[in-house]
Enzyme design. Sequence first.
Site, PDB file in Angstrom:
ATOM      1  N   GLU A  79       3.917 -21.237  23.082  1.00 16.20           N
ATOM      2  CA  GLU A  79       3.053 -21.055  21.939  1.00 16.20           C
ATOM      3  C   GLU A  79       3.291 -22.347  21.046  1.00 16.20           C
ATOM      4  OE1 GLU A  79       5.083 -18.493  18.822  1.00 16.20           O
ATOM      5  OE2 GLU A  79       6.353 -17.805  20.466  1.00 16.20           O
ATOM      6  N   CYS A 111       6.182 -14.938  21.816  1.00 13.59           N
ATOM      7  CA  CYS A 111       7.151 -15.035  22.855  1.00 13.59           C
ATOM      8  C   CYS A 111       7.313 -14.343  23.956  1.00 13.59           C
ATOM      9  CB  CYS A 111       8.679 -14.470  22.063  1.00 13.59           C
ATOM     10  SG  CYS A 111       8.922 -15.837  20.742  1.00 13.59           S
ATOM     11  N   THR A 152      17.027 -20.163  12.991  1.00  8.68           N
ATOM     12  CA  THR A 152      16.910 -19.384  14.283  1.00  8.68           C
ATOM     13  C   THR A 152      15.892 -20.444  15.225  1.00  8.68           C
ATOM     14  OG1 THR A 152      14.990 -18.235  13.319  1.00  8.68           O
ATOM     15  CG2 THR A 152      17.139 -17.352  13.237  1.00  8.68           C
ATOM     16  N   HIS A 233      14.898 -10.308  24.687  1.00 10.55           N
ATOM     17  CA  HIS A 233      14.498 -11.788  23.858  1.00 10.55           C
ATOM     18  C   HIS A 233      15.283 -11.953  22.707  1.00 10.55           C
ATOM     19  CE1 HIS A 233      12.114 -14.528  21.720  1.00 10.55           C
ATOM     20  NE2 HIS A 233      12.056 -13.725  20.566  1.00 10.55           N
TER      21      HIS A 233
HETATM   22  P1  HMG Z   1      18.298 -14.287   5.923  1.00 11.13           P
HETATM   23  O1  HMG Z   1      17.558 -13.691   4.698  1.00 11.13           O
HETATM   24  O2  HMG Z   1      18.589 -15.720   5.827  1.00 11.13           O
HETATM   25  O3  HMG Z   1      19.545 -13.695   6.688  1.00 11.13           O
HETATM   26  O4  HMG Z   1      17.049 -14.183   7.086  1.00 11.13           O
HETATM   27  P2  HMG Z   1      20.232 -12.205   6.025  1.00 11.13           P
HETATM   28  O5  HMG Z   1      20.599 -11.911   4.475  1.00 11.13           O
HETATM   29  O6  HMG Z   1      19.409 -11.174   6.417  1.00 11.13           O
HETATM   30  O7  HMG Z   1      21.760 -12.233   6.654  1.00 11.13           O
HETATM   31  C1  HMG Z   1      21.347 -12.200   8.274  1.00 11.13           C
HETATM   32  C2  HMG Z   1      22.653 -11.574   8.645  1.00 11.13           C
HETATM   33  O8  HMG Z   1      23.888 -12.099   8.309  1.00 11.13           O
HETATM   34  C3  HMG Z   1      22.885 -10.283   7.974  1.00 11.13           C
HETATM   35  O9  HMG Z   1      23.252  -9.246   9.039  1.00 11.13           O
HETATM   36  C4  HMG Z   1      23.994 -10.420   6.759  1.00 11.13           C
HETATM   37  O10 HMG Z   1      24.706  -9.189   6.528  1.00 11.13           O
HETATM   38  C5  HMG Z   1      24.775 -11.405   7.676  1.00 11.13           C
HETATM   39  P3  HMG Z   1      22.360  -8.153   9.425  1.00 11.13           P
HETATM   40  O11 HMG Z   1      22.227  -7.172   8.132  1.00 11.13           O
HETATM   41  O12 HMG Z   1      21.112  -8.715   9.788  1.00 11.13           O
HETATM   42  O13 HMG Z   1      23.474  -7.334  10.509  1.00 11.13           O
HETATM   43  N1  HMG Z   1      25.880 -12.004   6.986  1.00 11.13           N
HETATM   44  C6  HMG Z   1      26.801 -12.244   7.007  1.00 11.13           C
HETATM   45  N2  HMG Z   1      27.707 -12.074   8.103  1.00 11.13           N
HETATM   46  C7  HMG Z   1      29.031 -12.435   8.134  1.00 11.13           C
HETATM   47  N3  HMG Z   1      29.811 -12.957   7.383  1.00 11.13           N
HETATM   48  C8  HMG Z   1      29.049 -13.489   6.139  1.00 11.13           C
HETATM   49  C9  HMG Z   1      27.537 -13.271   6.220  1.00 11.13           C
HETATM   50  N4  HMG Z   1      26.483 -13.381   5.189  1.00 11.13           N
HETATM   51  C10 HMG Z   1      25.433 -12.830   5.614  1.00 11.13           C
HETATM   52  N5  HMG Z   1      29.599 -14.462   5.126  1.00 11.13           N
HETATM   53  C11 HMG Z   1      16.355 -14.025   9.374  1.00 11.13           C
HETATM   54  C12 HMG Z   1      17.653 -13.934   8.539  1.00 11.13           C
HETATM   55  C13 HMG Z   1      16.727 -13.655  10.689  1.00 11.13           C
HETATM   56  C14 HMG Z   1      15.273 -13.034   9.077  1.00 11.13           C
HETATM   57  C15 HMG Z   1      15.664 -15.164   9.206  1.00 11.13           C
HETATM   58  O14 HMG Z   1      16.476 -16.382   9.605  1.00 11.13           O
HETATM   59  C16 HMG Z   1      14.301 -15.515   9.866  1.00 11.13           C
HETATM   60  O15 HMG Z   1      13.237 -15.323   9.460  1.00 11.13           O
HETATM   61  N6  HMG Z   1      14.355 -15.854  11.284  1.00 11.13           N
HETATM   62  C17 HMG Z   1      12.896 -16.037  12.038  1.00 11.13           C
HETATM   63  C18 HMG Z   1      12.261 -14.719  12.341  1.00 11.13           C
HETATM   64  C19 HMG Z   1      13.084 -14.166  13.356  1.00 11.13           C
HETATM   65  O16 HMG Z   1      13.786 -14.784  14.267  1.00 11.13           O
HETATM   66  N7  HMG Z   1      12.691 -12.747  13.622  1.00 11.13           N
HETATM   67  C20 HMG Z   1      13.155 -11.913  14.903  1.00 11.13           C
HETATM   68  C21 HMG Z   1      12.389 -10.878  15.330  1.00 11.13           C
HETATM   69  S1  HMG Z   1      10.789 -11.596  15.502  1.00 11.13           S
HETATM   70  C22 HMG Z   1      10.869 -12.196  17.111  1.00 11.13           C
HETATM   71  O17 HMG Z   1      11.820 -12.076  17.814  1.00 11.13           O
HETATM   72  C23 HMG Z   1       9.615 -13.098  17.567  1.00 11.13           C
HETATM   73  C24 HMG Z   1      10.015 -14.520  17.411  1.00 11.13           C
HETATM   74  O18 HMG Z   1      10.820 -14.986  18.421  1.00 11.13           O
HETATM   75  C25 HMG Z   1       8.759 -15.353  17.627  1.00 11.13           C
HETATM   76  C26 HMG Z   1       7.673 -15.034  18.392  1.00 11.13           C
HETATM   77  O19 HMG Z   1       7.343 -13.994  18.967  1.00 11.13           O
HETATM   78  O20 HMG Z   1       6.857 -15.894  18.953  1.00 11.13           O
HETATM   79  C27 HMG Z   1      10.623 -14.688  16.326  1.00 11.13           C
END
Ligand code: HMG
Length: 387
Positions: A79, A111, A152, A233
Amino acid sequence: MQVGIDKMSFFSTDYYIDMVELAKARQAEPDKYLIGIGQTEQAVVPATQDIVTMGANAADQMLTAADRQAIEEVIVATESGVDQSKSAAVYLQRLLGINRYARTIEMKQACYSGTYALMQARDYVTLHPEAKVLVVASDIARYGIATGGEVTQGAGAVAMLVTANPKIAVINQDNVFMSDEIMDFWRPNYSTTAVVDGKFSANVYRDFFKEVWERYQEKNHQTLADFHALVFHLPYTKMGLKALRDVLPEADEDKQAQLMEAFEASRVYNKRIGNLYTGSAYLSLMSLLENDPTLQAGDKLGLFSYGSGAEGEMFSMTLQANYQDGLVANQFADLFNRRQKVSISEYEQMFNDLLFGSEDRELDTSADVAKFVLAGLKDQKRQYIER
Ligand code: HMG
């Protein structure tokens, strides 16, 4: 006749950033990145690499001269394409010296397309047992500096050779898949970075996995007890952990512990590379193969592939006795020894330096030790060279 993955090979760049340093630079708790997201390092891409060079560098390490003659299809899943018209596969055919009577094609569905490419390869070889098909999943995951998705990011390429009587794993004919038009993550043509509804995307991933897994069990009369491992994935490694935890209670305690151990083995490399979109599930498979000492011939491995937009697929593979012979010896150890850490400001400069513009540009390739590099843009043509 059995068909599956005969060889696998991986390539990523020679640079990475440390997630603790990134967390500090972004005023985040390091444990959020290390534990909450589940990433420790992230590959950084120099201007001299793109999905074509990374794909060629991955595939070249595993192909013999006889393979290059026998390959009938080259399928690139990405992609992060470098052209709206010409496929990356036809560049790879030339760079890799693959015979001219091969088909070449590029595929896209976020992906997920690496899995479609693999299934196309399996089905082609099932019809043409003498043929070999080269599948390359190559991507650069880009969200942008100081964005929510930055932690990520990642980059790399997985190459797989699909043949009859494969060395690594037979791909079983038990696929279950589903699609639904959803705006969780996309990248419009005008943008070099993804647009994402992060938390929504993570929820959709989990929902797709649960639904596909349920249908898979119904269709194939299988349960968790039949699997040595579920491979996911891994856009970030906590994502797979969440999905696994959603279904673990279906198994007894011993099986739960064993599946967790296998999962840990399957995320060792992904933690250090980051997301590589189409190749991510297959990097996780390689991580499992190299880091799970309990694997045995005949073990059943489930793989869940997810691509935003959205599409999910579950299928299984049966591990073969000499699976290690299908991997390139010491490939990951060499990569992790060789690559250099860059500071966050160096990474930011590199992030903005990739070749996206239309102006002629000559790149200094002297610092890049890879065999295939991008040397620049001349008369609107990308200059790929082999050293
Ligand atoms: P965010 O808002 O930065 O993070 O977004 P958060 O506030 O949701 O925190 C993440 C985790 O860290 C949470 O755990 C917190 O509790 C924890 P969870 O509730 O998820 O279990 N946390 C802590 N843990 C330990 N010690 C601490 C601490 N503080 C917080 N001190 C997000 C995170 C992944 C959403 C963001 O980085 C993002 O948007 N990433 C890109 C999207 C993505 O990867 N999506 C995955 C599913 S979609 C997919 O897989 C397809 C993709 O590969 C693309 C394609 O298909 O082409 C993305």
